[in-house]
Design a protein around this motif. Structure first.
Motif, PDB file in Angstrom:
ATOM      1  N   MET A 147       0.823  -1.209   0.000  1.00  0.00           N
ATOM      2  CA  MET A 147       0.000   0.000   0.000  1.00  0.00           C
ATOM      3  C   MET A 147       0.860   1.263   0.000  1.00  0.00           C
ATOM      4  O   MET A 147       0.387   2.350  -0.345  1.00  0.00           O
ATOM      5  N   GLN A 148       2.153   1.109   0.353  1.00  0.00           N
ATOM      6  CA  GLN A 148       3.050   2.264   0.335  1.00  0.00           C
ATOM      7  C   GLN A 148       3.271   2.784  -1.087  1.00  0.00           C
ATOM      8  O   GLN A 148       3.699   3.922  -1.276  1.00  0.00           O
ATOM      9  N   THR A 149       2.965   1.956  -2.078  1.00  0.00           N
ATOM     10  CA  THR A 149       3.115   2.417  -3.462  1.00  0.00           C
ATOM     11  C   THR A 149       2.140   3.537  -3.787  1.00  0.00           C
ATOM     12  O   THR A 149       2.314   4.244  -4.791  1.00  0.00           O
ATOM     13  N   ARG A 150       1.122   3.700  -2.950  1.00  0.00           N
ATOM     14  CA  ARG A 150       0.204   4.828  -3.153  1.00  0.00           C
ATOM     15  C   ARG A 150       0.908   6.162  -2.936  1.00  0.00           C
ATOM     16  O   ARG A 150       0.395   7.207  -3.347  1.00  0.00           O
ATOM     17  N   GLY A 151       2.053   6.115  -2.288  1.00  0.00           N
ATOM     18  CA  GLY A 151       2.787   7.346  -1.988  1.00  0.00           C
ATOM     19  C   GLY A 151       3.841   7.703  -3.016  1.00  0.00           C
ATOM     20  O   GLY A 151       4.673   8.581  -2.760  1.00  0.00           O
ATOM     21  N   ILE A 152       3.824   7.028  -4.172  1.00  0.00           N
ATOM     22  CA  ILE A 152       4.803   7.339  -5.215  1.00  0.00           C
ATOM     23  C   ILE A 152       4.098   7.715  -6.513  1.00  0.00           C
ATOM     24  O   ILE A 152       2.927   7.385  -6.721  1.00  0.00           O
ATOM     25  N   VAL A 153       4.832   8.397  -7.367  1.00  0.00           N
ATOM     26  CA  VAL A 153       4.383   8.683  -8.735  1.00  0.00           C
ATOM     27  C   VAL A 153       5.415   8.056  -9.662  1.00  0.00           C
ATOM     28  O   VAL A 153       6.595   8.418  -9.632  1.00  0.00           O
ATOM     29  N   ALA A 154       4.986   7.081 -10.452  1.00  0.00           N
ATOM     30  CA  ALA A 154       5.879   6.390 -11.377  1.00  0.00           C
ATOM     31  C   ALA A 154       5.804   7.040 -12.753  1.00  0.00           C
ATOM     32  O   ALA A 154       4.782   7.613 -13.131  1.00  0.00           O
ATOM     33  N   PHE A 155       6.889   6.933 -13.492  1.00  0.00           N
ATOM     34  CA  PHE A 155       6.930   7.592 -14.796  1.00  0.00           C
ATOM     35  C   PHE A 155       7.816   6.843 -15.772  1.00  0.00           C
ATOM     36  O   PHE A 155       8.630   6.000 -15.409  1.00  0.00           O
ATOM     37  N   GLU A 156       7.618   7.195 -17.038  1.00  0.00           N
ATOM     38  CA  GLU A 156       8.422   6.684 -18.149  1.00  0.00           C
ATOM     39  C   GLU A 156       8.962   7.877 -18.918  1.00  0.00           C
ATOM     40  O   GLU A 156       8.229   8.830 -19.174  1.00  0.00           O
ATOM     41  N   ILE A 157      10.226   7.834 -19.257  1.00  0.00           N
ATOM     42  CA  ILE A 157      10.842   8.890 -20.078  1.00  0.00           C
ATOM     43  C   ILE A 157      11.201   8.298 -21.434  1.00  0.00           C
ATOM     44  O   ILE A 157      12.042   7.395 -21.520  1.00  0.00           O
ATOM     45  N   GLU A 158      10.540   8.779 -22.474  1.00  0.00           N
ATOM     46  CA  GLU A 158      10.886   8.356 -23.826  1.00  0.00           C
ATOM     47  C   GLU A 158      12.117   9.135 -24.267  1.00  0.00           C
ATOM     48  O   GLU A 158      12.109  10.366 -24.317  1.00  0.00           O
ATOM     49  N   ILE A 159      13.177   8.409 -24.572  1.00  0.00           N
ATOM     50  CA  ILE A 159      14.463   9.035 -24.870  1.00  0.00           C
ATOM     51  C   ILE A 159      14.454   9.672 -26.261  1.00  0.00           C
ATOM     52  O   ILE A 159      14.130   9.023 -27.259  1.00  0.00           O
ATOM     53  N   GLU A 160      14.828  10.943 -26.298  1.00  0.00           N
ATOM     54  CA  GLU A 160      14.906  11.666 -27.576  1.00  0.00           C
ATOM     55  C   GLU A 160      16.341  11.933 -27.996  1.00  0.00           C
ATOM     56  O   GLU A 160      16.645  11.990 -29.184  1.00  0.00           O
ATOM     57  N   GLU A 161      17.221  12.115 -27.025  1.00  0.00           N
ATOM     58  CA  GLU A 161      18.629  12.412 -27.341  1.00  0.00           C
ATOM     59  C   GLU A 161      19.523  11.943 -26.197  1.00  0.00           C
ATOM     60  O   GLU A 161      19.172  12.094 -25.027  1.00  0.00           O
TER      61      GLU A 161
END
Length: 204
Positions: A147-161
């Motif tokens: 339930m601690q995962t509710r305290g995070i914001v996950a993301f993906e970075i699409e690499i451009e350079e």
């Protein structure tokens, strides 16, 4: 990042190996009108569309994520070994300098949610637990712990350079180059010895 031609690294395999070995990076963007940076692990991977990306997460209490949707441009900085280079190690008069390896990645960031977040948390934990005497696994965590995962914001970075530099005294002649390696090895400093080892592998 300013990179003289002699210091550019355009070897894709080497860069990927570096990113896997030095994945604790600095995530930089503009948040609330000023530059913001967070020190976090950023893992190189391939997404479901076959594109090379970085995955990561930050605490929901960290306001940096609030700008991801409005300004998706991001810079991720990765540092490798670095060391001071004394000009007393040369056979001629010159100025001291610094040797280092670094990679800058520019891309577009987006927030991710759902099962993919847990999958990447599993990969992250498995990577860093592999040498533990008693490795923990996300799969074994209780529902309460997860339930601690509710305290995070996950993301993906699409690499451009990708910009990669190896500043390893490539402009020195063989005699001075080898002497720099010897002097770095004498320091008994882990960073300096790591730079010496990189210099031994560096094409010139």
């Amino acid at each position: 990042m300013y990179i003289p031609d002699s210091n550019k690294n355009e070897n894709k395999e080497e860069i990927e190996k570096f990113l896997h070995a030095n994945s604790f990076g600095i995530l930089v963007n503009q948040t609330h009108g000023k530059l913001w940076a967070t020190h976090i692990p950023l893992e190189l991977d391939t997404n479901e569309n076959g594109k090379q990306v970085l995955y990561g997460h930050i605490a929901k209490e960290n306001p940096q994520w609030q700008s991801f949707n409005n300004n998706d441009q991001i810079l991720a900085i990765f540092n490798g070994p670095h060391s001071y280079i004394s000009s007393s190690w040369y056979d001629h008069e010159n100025v001291p300098t610094w040797n280092y390896i670094a990679v800058h990645i520019y891309g577009k960031i987006k927030i991710i949610e759902g099962a993919i977040v847990v999958e990447h948390l599993k990969k992250l934990v498995d990577k860093y637990e592999q040498n533990s005497a008693n490795p923990v696994r996300v799969e074994d965590f209780s529902r309460k712990t997860m339930m601690q995962t509710r305290g995070i914001v996950a993301f993906e970075i699409e690499i451009e350079e990708i910009q990669a530099t190896r500043k390893l005294s490539q402009n020195r002649d063989d005699k001075n180059y080898q002497n720099i390696i010897l002097e770095l090895e004498k320091t008994n400093d882990n960073q300096s010895i790591a730079v010496a080892n990189e210099m031994k592998k560096c094409p010139r």
